[in-house]
Design a protein around this motif. Structure first.
Motif: not given
Ligand code: NAP
Length: 472
Positions: A220-226, A139-150, A169-173, A47-50
């Protein structure tokens, strides 16, 4: 079927796999990869490279990729609905509605990608600010980690992946362990839609293991969590200076004021209470009905609830199926029994059949019962009364949560009183709290979270403002 990880645009094998079973039939759906620490780090690196290329990709091209995804989702609507129905035990008609909403969410993301902009600031409003041309850019923030529920495995992924990609941004989900297949499906479709390698990476496995790596890694610059408040709090406390948005749970309430047309609202109340087995963050959990309407409401509500068809999520006619796990059935049952032991009346339900808990209606539940003051996340609703409208508002506010609330009233004064006094993220006048369309600002106060989703609002969270000033 073996479901591998998705890293840098490719399927990546892991050393371990877990068995994913249908919550309803217990049929084996797939062997799903359990990511190791190294796998998660590889996903972050990809994600960082992309990021450097993706952030420079023109907005119209980012939008076009999202539009291509929308077309693919429309073509594969039925297959996507089936994946959700199987892995989440979401009745097929509800799963189709989720796919339709997912399509809207990505469509809004494509549209918003084209209009991310800053503003011009008249700096000469302050002494010393003269002779400058000043504006902001986002501006985009960078690599975002997205953690999601069922519970909305495709649309809640869309609420994170859509705005993140739209903004550059790029994402690790990390999807929920019970519902990974819909997330991997989106990764494949996005790749087909033209998304460059590494922009979206998907890693499955233990929430704790994957979550810890994501939280500790400075790239990882941000965590977006649900998800649940417990995990949300843990993330907030361990994320350091990363930006964090949290979309958490609730025990949503509905007020039914005197003079409400009960027959007219009943179908909507049943939907809000029992859709997807009550496993919706804005499910109706607490109903406060004016004393004068109590009997009429309980009678009509119980009758309509009894019409719900319980069964296989893949059956076209099913309204209600298995809960996500047997443990959750047991938890809900024990909370129901506690409430009944402490004075509540059981009006309907409280029967189980393997993973299914029949829709359950309780009356006159003390506010200190878990079934009232905690998030039940099950097909269980309780109905209490009030005499004075202000008292009803106080009861709604008597909660650690504050996501959305619904108020049926024909009295304009009281409607505005509710808007002012309810401490929640959204007030629905003359509707249930279980209302969401995907571009509205959505999120909670108190234990229900921080930050807002709804594409435009999520993009604000996922970008940084840069100020530019030209001295003339
Ligand atoms: P959950 O148990 O909190 O799990 C959510 C996600 O967090 C999963 O991917 C989970 O992975 C992961 N996770 C677990 N432990 C973690 C840790 N220590 N660090 C980082 N991540 C971790 O929630 P759920 O049961 O899936 O979903 C139900 C909850 O979500 C309810 O409270 C509901 O109200 C809330 N929700 C809120 C909204 C909203 O918009 N406000 C919308 C939908 C749902 P594993 O699956 O591998 O454990």
């Amino acid at each position: 079927m073996k479901q591998h990880l998705w890293i840098n645009g490719e399927k990546v094998e892991s050393t371990n796999y877990y068995q994913l079973k249908s919550p309803y039939s217990e049929e084996l759906l797939a062997d799903v990869a359990t990511a190791t620490e190294e796998n998660v780090k590889a996903a972050i690196l990809a994600a960082e490279n992309a990021f450097s290329t993706w952030r420079e990709t023109p907005a119209f091209q980012r939008a076009e990729i999202l539009e291509n995804l929308v077309s693919l989702l429309k073509e594969q609507r039925e297959e996507c609905a089936k994946i959700i129905a199987q892995e989440a035990a979401k009745p097929l008609k509800t799963a189709r509605a989720e796919v339709d909403r997912t399509i809207m969410t990505y469509l809004f993301a494509a549209q918003e990608a084209r209009r991310i902009h800053g503003e011009t600031i008249p700096l000469d409003a302050a002494p010393g600010g003269e002779n400058r041309v000043t504006y902001t850019v986002r501006e985009p923030i960078g690599v975002i980690a997205a953690i999601t529920p069922f519970n909305f495995p495709m649309n809640l992924v869309a609420h994170k992946v859509g705005p993140a990609l739209a903004a550059g941004n790029t994402v690790v989900l990390k999807p929920a362990s019970q519902t990974p297949l819909s997330a991997y499906k989106i990764a494949e479709l996005l790749h087909e839609a033209g998304l460059p390698k590494g922009v979206l990476n998907v890693v499955t496995g233990s929430g704790r293991v994957v979550g810890d790596v994501l939280m500790k890694d400075d790239r990882v610059k941000m965590i977006t969590f649900t998800g649940s408040p417990e995990v949300g709090k843990h993330i907030r406390e361990n994320a350091g200076l990363k930006r964090v948005t949290l979309e958490l749970g609730s025990n949503s309430a509905l007020i039914i004021d005197e003079n409400t047309d009960i027959d007219a609202i009943i179908p909507r109340v049943v939907t809000g209470a029992f859709s997807f087995q009550g496993q919706v963050c804005i499910s109706i959990q607490r109903i406060y009905v004016h004393q004068s309407l109590f009997e009429k409401f309980v009678d009509a509500f119980t009758r309509e609830t009894a019409k719900l068809k319980i069964g296989d999520p893949l059956d076209e006619t099913t309204d209600l199926s298995a809960m996500i796990s047997l443990g959750d059935v047991d938890r809900a049952k024990s909370w129901i029994e506690d409430a009944v032991g402490n004075g509540a009346t059981l009006a309907y339900g409280n029967e189980t059949d393997k993973g299914v808990l029949k829709p359950t209606i309780l009356l006159n539940v003390p506010s200190t019962e878990k079934i009232s003051c905690q998030e039940v996340f099950a097909p269980v609703v309780h109905v209490n009364t009030f005499n004075d409208f202000s008292e009803a508002l106080e009861k709604v506010n008597d909660s650690e949560y504050g996501l959305q609330a619904g108020v049926y009233t024909s009295n304009l004064q009281r409607a505005f009183q509710a808007v002012k006094q309810l401490h929640v993220g959204g007030v629905m006048i003359n509707d249930i709290p279980t209302f969401r369309v995907d571009h509205m600002p959505y999120g909670g106060v108190k234990l229900s979270g921080m930050g807002r989703e709804g594409i435009k609002y999520a993009i604000e969270e996922m970008t940084e403002i840069k100020l530019v000033s030209f001295k003339l």
